[in-house]
Design a protein around this motif. Structure first.
Motif, PDB file in Angstrom:
ATOM      1  N   LEU A   1       3.198 -92.508  -5.867  1.00 14.38           N
ATOM      2  CA  LEU A   1       2.766 -91.141  -5.600  1.00 14.38           C
ATOM      3  C   LEU A   1       2.323 -90.518  -6.916  1.00 14.38           C
ATOM      4  CD1 LEU A   1       2.516 -88.912  -3.447  1.00 14.38           C
ATOM      5  CD2 LEU A   1       4.818 -88.170  -4.110  1.00 14.38           C
ATOM      6  N   ARG A   2       1.153 -89.911  -6.889  1.00 18.02           N
ATOM      7  CA  ARG A   2       0.653 -89.174  -8.046  1.00 18.02           C
ATOM      8  C   ARG A   2       0.707 -87.700  -7.684  1.00 18.02           C
ATOM      9  NH1 ARG A   2      -5.206 -89.958 -11.050  1.00 18.02           N
ATOM     10  NH2 ARG A   2      -4.913 -88.318 -12.585  1.00 18.02           N
ATOM     11  N   VAL A   3       1.384 -86.930  -8.522  1.00 17.74           N
ATOM     12  CA  VAL A   3       1.512 -85.490  -8.314  1.00 17.74           C
ATOM     13  C   VAL A   3       0.870 -84.786  -9.501  1.00 17.74           C
ATOM     14  CG1 VAL A   3       3.115 -83.552  -8.064  1.00 17.74           C
ATOM     15  CG2 VAL A   3       3.633 -85.752  -6.973  1.00 17.74           C
ATOM     16  N   ILE A   4      -0.038 -83.878  -9.207  1.00 19.87           N
ATOM     17  CA  ILE A   4      -0.689 -83.078 -10.237  1.00 19.87           C
ATOM     18  C   ILE A   4      -0.069 -81.685 -10.205  1.00 19.87           C
ATOM     19  CG2 ILE A   4      -2.880 -82.182 -11.117  1.00 19.87           C
ATOM     20  CD1 ILE A   4      -2.794 -85.258 -10.947  1.00 19.87           C
ATOM     21  N   THR A   5       0.422 -81.247 -11.351  1.00 21.38           N
ATOM     22  CA  THR A   5       0.967 -79.893 -11.454  1.00 21.38           C
ATOM     23  C   THR A   5       0.098 -79.080 -12.412  1.00 21.38           C
ATOM     24  OG1 THR A   5       2.441 -80.416 -13.308  1.00 21.38           O
ATOM     25  CG2 THR A   5       3.340 -80.684 -11.082  1.00 21.38           C
ATOM     26  N   LEU A   6       0.254 -77.785 -12.327  1.00 22.27           N
ATOM     27  CA  LEU A   6      -0.373 -76.925 -13.324  1.00 22.27           C
ATOM     28  C   LEU A   6       0.329 -77.162 -14.655  1.00 22.27           C
ATOM     29  CD1 LEU A   6      -0.850 -73.605 -11.301  1.00 22.27           C
ATOM     30  CD2 LEU A   6      -2.407 -75.561 -11.530  1.00 22.27           C
ATOM     31  N   SER A   7      -0.132 -76.530 -15.696  1.00 23.61           N
ATOM     32  CA  SER A   7       0.422 -76.770 -17.036  1.00 23.61           C
ATOM     33  C   SER A   7       1.895 -76.396 -17.157  1.00 23.61           C
ATOM     34  CB  SER A   7      -0.398 -76.023 -18.086  1.00 23.61           C
ATOM     35  OG  SER A   7      -0.390 -74.634 -17.819  1.00 23.61           O
ATOM     36  N   ASP A   8       2.425 -75.628 -16.196  1.00 23.56           N
ATOM     37  CA  ASP A   8       3.857 -75.287 -16.234  1.00 23.56           C
ATOM     38  C   ASP A   8       4.747 -76.468 -15.849  1.00 23.56           C
ATOM     39  OD1 ASP A   8       3.619 -75.458 -13.451  1.00 23.56           O
ATOM     40  OD2 ASP A   8       4.017 -73.331 -13.107  1.00 23.56           O
ATOM     41  N   GLY A   9       4.133 -77.535 -15.325  1.00 20.71           N
ATOM     42  CA  GLY A   9       4.885 -78.733 -14.974  1.00 20.71           C
ATOM     43  C   GLY A   9       5.658 -78.648 -13.681  1.00 20.71           C
ATOM     44  N   GLU A  10       5.518 -77.555 -12.931  1.00 21.71           N
ATOM     45  CA  GLU A  10       6.274 -77.432 -11.685  1.00 21.71           C
ATOM     46  C   GLU A  10       5.448 -76.946 -10.499  1.00 21.71           C
ATOM     47  OE1 GLU A  10       8.581 -73.254 -11.882  1.00 21.71           O
ATOM     48  OE2 GLU A  10       9.234 -74.700 -13.393  1.00 21.71           O
ATOM     49  N   THR A  11       4.360 -76.235 -10.729  1.00 20.12           N
ATOM     50  CA  THR A  11       3.539 -75.752  -9.619  1.00 20.12           C
ATOM     51  C   THR A  11       2.612 -76.880  -9.165  1.00 20.12           C
ATOM     52  OG1 THR A  11       3.589 -73.516 -10.528  1.00 20.12           O
ATOM     53  CG2 THR A  11       1.924 -73.979  -8.847  1.00 20.12           C
TER      54      THR A  11
ATOM     55  N   MET B   1       9.773 -75.236  -3.805  1.00 18.87           N
ATOM     56  CA  MET B   1       8.697 -75.883  -4.533  1.00 18.87           C
ATOM     57  C   MET B   1       7.509 -74.916  -4.574  1.00 18.87           C
ATOM     58  SD  MET B   1       6.898 -79.572  -3.699  1.00 18.87           S
ATOM     59  CE  MET B   1       6.187 -79.126  -2.135  1.00 18.87           C
ATOM     60  N   LYS B   2       7.030 -74.640  -5.773  1.00 16.86           N
ATOM     61  CA  LYS B   2       5.863 -73.778  -5.933  1.00 16.86           C
ATOM     62  C   LYS B   2       4.594 -74.612  -5.775  1.00 16.86           C
ATOM     63  CE  LYS B   2       6.709 -72.071 -10.015  1.00 16.86           C
ATOM     64  NZ  LYS B   2       6.669 -71.228 -11.216  1.00 16.86           N
ATOM     65  N   THR B   3       3.610 -74.053  -5.104  1.00 13.32           N
ATOM     66  CA  THR B   3       2.353 -74.759  -4.880  1.00 13.32           C
ATOM     67  C   THR B   3       1.176 -73.821  -5.116  1.00 13.32           C
ATOM     68  OG1 THR B   3       2.380 -74.216  -2.530  1.00 13.32           O
ATOM     69  CG2 THR B   3       3.360 -76.332  -3.162  1.00 13.32           C
ATOM     70  N   THR B   4       0.008 -74.420  -5.369  1.00 16.46           N
ATOM     71  CA  THR B   4      -1.212 -73.638  -5.507  1.00 16.46           C
ATOM     72  C   THR B   4      -1.832 -73.410  -4.139  1.00 16.46           C
ATOM     73  OG1 THR B   4      -2.635 -75.568  -5.757  1.00 16.46           O
ATOM     74  CG2 THR B   4      -1.707 -74.617  -7.787  1.00 16.46           C
ATOM     75  N   ARG B   5      -2.751 -72.503  -4.080  1.00 14.69           N
ATOM     76  CA  ARG B   5      -3.477 -72.252  -2.840  1.00 14.69           C
ATOM     77  C   ARG B   5      -4.249 -73.509  -2.409  1.00 14.69           C
ATOM     78  NH1 ARG B   5      -7.457 -67.089  -1.922  1.00 14.69           N
ATOM     79  NH2 ARG B   5      -7.553 -67.298   0.332  1.00 14.69           N
ATOM     80  N   TYR B   6      -4.821 -74.223  -3.394  1.00  8.21           N
ATOM     81  CA  TYR B   6      -5.540 -75.466  -3.097  1.00  8.21           C
ATOM     82  C   TYR B   6      -4.617 -76.453  -2.383  1.00  8.21           C
ATOM     83  CZ  TYR B   6      -7.744 -80.001  -3.719  1.00  8.21           C
ATOM     84  OH  TYR B   6      -8.273 -81.244  -3.493  1.00  8.21           O
TER      85      TYR B   6
END
Length: 86
Positions: free
Chosen positions: A55-65, A1-6
């Protein structure tokens, strides 16, 4: 699973009970998906293993990060009133 630094430095620490498999489930099996003004994508899903909470999941515009993930009580309440999909 890709994630942001935040997510790695803040969100995951703030919500430690959220399981990675629940995040992946939400992205793939959402009951609602919405593109936000900033281009990020919000996904919502009921997590049966968490007593049906939403559960609410926020991804970047790529839909996976993954940028953020949290239980959304307001969405759950709207579901109970029939205002959101189940």
């Amino acid at each position: 699973m890709k994630t942001t630094r935040y997510f790695d430095e803040f969100a995951a620490q703030k919500h430690p009970g959220i399981q990675p498999q629940w995040i992946e489930y939400t992205i793939l099996n959402f009951v609602k998906r919405e593109i936000q003004d900033n281009g990020r994508i919000a996904h919502w899903a009921n997590i049966e293993a968490a007593d049906g909470r939403v559960l609410r999941v926020i991804t970047l515009s790529d839909g996976e990060t993954v940028h953020n993930a949290f239980f959304d009580r307001n969405f759950y309440k709207r579901q109970q009133r029939g205002e959101e999909p189940v």
